[in-house]
Design an enzyme around this catalytic site. Structure first.
Site, mmCIF file in Angstrom:
data_model
loop_
_atom_site.group_PDB
_atom_site.id
_atom_site.type_symbol
_atom_site.label_atom_id
_atom_site.label_comp_id
_atom_site.label_asym_id
_atom_site.label_seq_id
_atom_site.Cartn_x
_atom_site.Cartn_y
_atom_site.Cartn_z
ATOM 1 N N HIS A 160 -8.573 9.701 5.595
ATOM 2 C CA HIS A 160 -8.035 8.434 6.394
ATOM 3 C C HIS A 160 -6.634 8.678 6.723
ATOM 4 O O HIS A 160 -6.190 8.379 7.833
ATOM 5 C CB HIS A 160 -8.498 7.228 5.509
ATOM 6 C CG HIS A 160 -9.839 6.905 5.314
ATOM 7 N ND1 HIS A 160 -10.841 6.759 6.458
ATOM 8 C CD2 HIS A 160 -10.584 7.129 4.143
ATOM 9 C CE1 HIS A 160 -12.169 6.729 5.681
ATOM 10 N NE2 HIS A 160 -11.982 6.763 4.519
HETATM 11 C C1 BDR Z 1 -8.371 3.268 3.120
HETATM 12 O O1 BDR Z 1 -8.505 2.398 1.937
HETATM 13 C C2 BDR Z 1 -8.009 3.160 0.952
HETATM 14 O O2 BDR Z 1 -8.924 3.256 -0.098
HETATM 15 C C3 BDR Z 1 -7.771 4.718 1.267
HETATM 16 O O3 BDR Z 1 -6.607 5.102 0.723
HETATM 17 C C4 BDR Z 1 -7.417 4.224 3.028
HETATM 18 O O4 BDR Z 1 -6.024 4.080 3.027
HETATM 19 C C5 BDR Z 1 -9.790 3.618 3.811
HETATM 20 O O5 BDR Z 1 -10.305 2.581 4.052
#
Ligand code: BDR
Ligand code: CA
Length: 319
Positions: free
Chosen positions: A241
């Protein structure tokens, strides 16, 4: 050269994104600001300091405040099943790291740095939007001094990942996210619509470790717990992500954008849902009117993004 402040809640995929920013030759990482989300503010700040120390990162770490913009919001549990109890995949991060934080709180660090570099700073925010919203609350005029805000968060044409409606970073502080999306600075939102298409396989990570050095090995160790969690969602490997947002800064041509004002649902069943009113769509008067148009990523060249991440992570800058 892109001057970047990285607002982050490390966090396994945050760690990868941090190494990407540190290694990329066109990025000048001028600050790291911690926010809570993947773990408490104490833990994410300690983790930012740990990664700074391990990877020899020059940028200062400024600690964020530990509560949502609306302090009466109920606490959302830390996602320990994804990022581990220590936020970095249970690798055994030491309780304390012998490095000091910048004396300023994160939002003040953001304000001062933006004011010292007018028109030059890109904010890459990959945790809850709390620090950015606090910076705007204390000094709204910084909005026009920021070059660009690139956010990992939100889900527009796909379901959320913490509820059917909401993505975790936005759900963790919806009021803050609404402030950030509606401010007069240029925002690009890199949400689940594109990040979930961007999966780094175990083999690719192993190749990075083989090509890289000590830095990549630590990243791989941190990532194993998260990869095991993601086995429920993807065939093999990890969704990267936060790195997608960092790639956008240096390679925006790998993304398709859609323009329109964005609001965040605050409260109720769809708490934290992100909704864009696409430019030129006609509606009766609504809460999306007279707001800046922001860009949402609706498409990504995932293989090219992964190639760039791999190449960059394998670089081992001079110590
Ligand atoms: C986002 O949520 C966090 O757990 C991750 O680091 C990322 O930024 C994904 O939904
Ligand atoms: Ca994150």
């Amino acid at each position: 050269m892109h001057k970047v402040i990285f607002d982050t809640d490390p966090g396994v995929d945050d760690a990868m994104a941090l190494l990407f920013l540190h290694n990329h030759p066109e990025i000048d990482l001028i600050g790291i600001t911690s926010v809570f989300g993947n773990a408490s503010i104490e833990t994410t700040t300690r983790n930012a300091l740990y990664l700074k120390q391990q990877w020899n990162i020059a940028a200062p770490v400024a600690k964020g405040l530990g509560e949502t913009l609306d302090p009466t919001r109920p606490h959302v549990e830390w996602p320990t099943s994804i990022h581990g109890d220590d936020g970095l995949g249970n690798i055994g991060v030491p309780e304390t790291v012998d490095l000091a934080c910048d004396p300023r709180p994160a939002h003040r660090f953001i304000i001062d740095t933006v004011r010292a570099n007018p028109g030059e700073v890109t904010l890459v925010a990959v945790g809850r939007m709390t620090n950015l919203a606090l910076a705007l609350r204390d000094d709204p005029d910084i909005a026009v001094l920021v070059k660009e805000v690139v956010i990992m968060g939100g889900a527009f044409d796909v379901p959320g990942n913490i509820t059917p409606a909401a993505e975790a970073n936005i759900h963790g502080d919806p009021e803050a996210a609404d402030v950030v999306m509606t401010a007069p600075w240029p925002v690009v939102v890199v949400g689940l619509d594109v990040t979930e298409q961007t999966v780094m396989t175990r083999k690719r990570l192993a190749d990075i470790v083989a090509a890289g050095g000590r830095q990549a090995k630590l990243l791989s160790d941190i990532s194993q717990f998260y990869i095991e969690f993601y086995e429920q969602h993807v065939e093999d490997g990890m969704v990267v992500h936060d790195s997608c947002a960092c790639v956008y800064v240096v390679a925006p041509q790998l993304f398709t954008l859609r323009s329109g004002s964005i609001r965040v649902v605050c409260g109720g069943l769809a708490d934290g849902e992100t909704i864009q009113k696409i430019d030129d769509q006609l509606f009766p008067p609504s809460a999306w009117d007279n707001l800046p148009s922001q860009n949402v990523c609706t498409g990504i060249e995932a293989e090219a993004v992964l190639d760039l991440i791999s190449k960059t992570l394998a670089l081992e800058p001079a110590a």
